[in-house]
Write an enzyme that holds these catalytic residues in place. Structure first.
Site, mmCIF file in Angstrom:
data_model
loop_
_atom_site.group_PDB
_atom_site.id
_atom_site.type_symbol
_atom_site.label_atom_id
_atom_site.label_comp_id
_atom_site.label_asym_id
_atom_site.label_seq_id
_atom_site.Cartn_x
_atom_site.Cartn_y
_atom_site.Cartn_z
ATOM 1 N N HIS A 111 -3.331 7.215 3.396
ATOM 2 C CA HIS A 111 -3.786 5.989 2.739
ATOM 3 C C HIS A 111 -5.226 5.731 3.167
ATOM 4 O O HIS A 111 -5.556 5.777 4.347
ATOM 5 C CB HIS A 111 -2.877 4.831 3.146
ATOM 6 N N ASN B 198 -10.536 0.980 -0.351
ATOM 7 C CA ASN B 198 -9.081 0.846 -0.236
ATOM 8 C C ASN B 198 -8.534 0.361 -1.572
ATOM 9 O O ASN B 198 -8.776 -0.777 -1.978
ATOM 10 C CB ASN B 198 -8.756 -0.157 0.876
ATOM 11 N N CYS C 215 0.801 -1.221 0.000
ATOM 12 C CA CYS C 215 0.000 0.000 0.000
ATOM 13 C C CYS C 215 0.837 1.276 0.000
ATOM 14 O O CYS C 215 0.317 2.360 -0.274
ATOM 15 C CB CYS C 215 -0.943 0.016 1.201
#
Length: 333
Positions: free
Chosen positions: A260, A290, A122
């Site tokens: 994030h 996400n 990520c």
């Protein structure tokens, strides 16, 4: 990102772009799928809709589309680039790299310019951006395309909706250039391998592969959100404090915080932990989910195009990833 980086690197983000697949998956559809009461998915996970890539919307296709938008904002053509760095959480294929595929899609397959990937799940975008800054600072590149593109939908295990329900597909890119009024003021990256089992996709490498046989579930992403949160939360406040000291900035001097988009709960907890006013935090999770590595640059593109992050502003890009790792960069746009 270098744990010892203390000197600002003069570069400017000239353009940003993002791509979301044509198909959407509404939370109401997930309610129906699991025979939940209407509104359950939205209230439980804080997500309204996410985008799901079709067969023709490959990782490299989405990345190239995002790159074109970033180049257009920057006022450049693909031939003006002299490096391409990919920071995807999951590659389109093991060999060659996704950056090679994007180079060719942009019409640069005969150009010879360097194109390669870095991987930090990520946090792939932040690592690739930091590498671009280092290449620029030592004179090896002047104008670099950095992209992240991920198709989470292909690896979700819907027998565990608490993980599967929050992910979406998409891509984003930036064009950075030496000089100008922008800068990477400070960056940092830390890894705590004690959390290595919190987020795992076992298949696709050399240990678990089709030639040797894949056991049920090994080709699906699994996540222990509680474990990931425990490891990250122990280190995040100190990490951010150290990063801001290196940037010579206080939290209240930041114009924008771009985290994030891990989950609605993670965004809420991070804001509380860092004592951030919600108005300064870019939160697009409800509409994207996400997006793995594409999450941070998609939020960055949204912030730039919506006017929340403007020329001369200082922003914090921050996130966590499988590992467990924490990464961040303080940038002047």
């Amino acid at each position: 990102m270098s744990a010892t980086n203390t000197d600002p690197i003069n570069l400017t983000i000239r353009g940003t772009g993002s791509y979301r697949p044509r198909q959407t998956l509404e939370s109401s559809q997930i309610d129906i799928r699991f025979d939940w009461a209407p509104g359950t998915c939205l209230s439980r996970y804080g997500i309204e809709t996410r985008h799901v890539a079709a067969e023709d919307e490959t990782t490299s296709f989405m990345a190239a589309e995002a790159a074109k938008l970033a180049l257009d904002m920057a006022g450049y053509s693909a031939s003006d680039l002299d490096m391409i760095l990919g920071g995807c959480g999951v590659m389109e294929q093991p060999i060659p790299s996704t950056a090679v595929l994007v180079q060719d899609r942009l019409g640069l397959g005969r150009s010879g310019i360097p194109a390669y990937d870095v991987n930090a799940t990520c946090l792939g975008f932040l690592q690739a951006l930091d590498l671009a800054a280092m290449q620029i600072s030592c004179g090896r590149a002047r104008r670099v395309l950095v992209f992240s593109s991920d198709i989470a939908s292909v690896g979700l295990d819907w027998s565990h909706p608490e993980a599967a329900a929050i992910f979406g597909d998409g891509a984003a890119a930036v064009v950075v250039e030496a000089g100008g009024n922008g800068a990477v003021l400070a960056s940092d990256f830390r890894t705590y391998g004690e959390g290595r089992d919190a987020c795992v996709l076992a298949a696709g490498g050399t240990r678990v592969n089709p030639a040797r046989g894949i056991k049920p579930g090994e080709d699906r992403f699994r996540m222990d959100g509680a474990q990931a949160y425990r490891v990250a939360s122990r280190h995040l406040p100190r990490f951010v404090a150290r990063l801001l000291r290196r940037a010579d900035k206080a939290m209240d001097q930041l114009d924008c915080v771009i985290p994030h988009q891990a989950s609605a709960l993670a965004l809420e907890h991070a804001a509380e932990m860092l004592r951030l006013a919600s108005g300064r935090v870019v939160d697009i999770f409800a509409g994207t989910g996400n997006q793995i590595a594409a999450s941070i640059p998609t939020a960055l593109d949204h912030a730039v195009r919506s006017g929340r992050f403007k020329r001369g502003d200082t922003g914090l890009l921050i996130g966590t990833s499988a590992g467990i790792s924490i990464g961040g960069a303080v940038v002047r746009l």
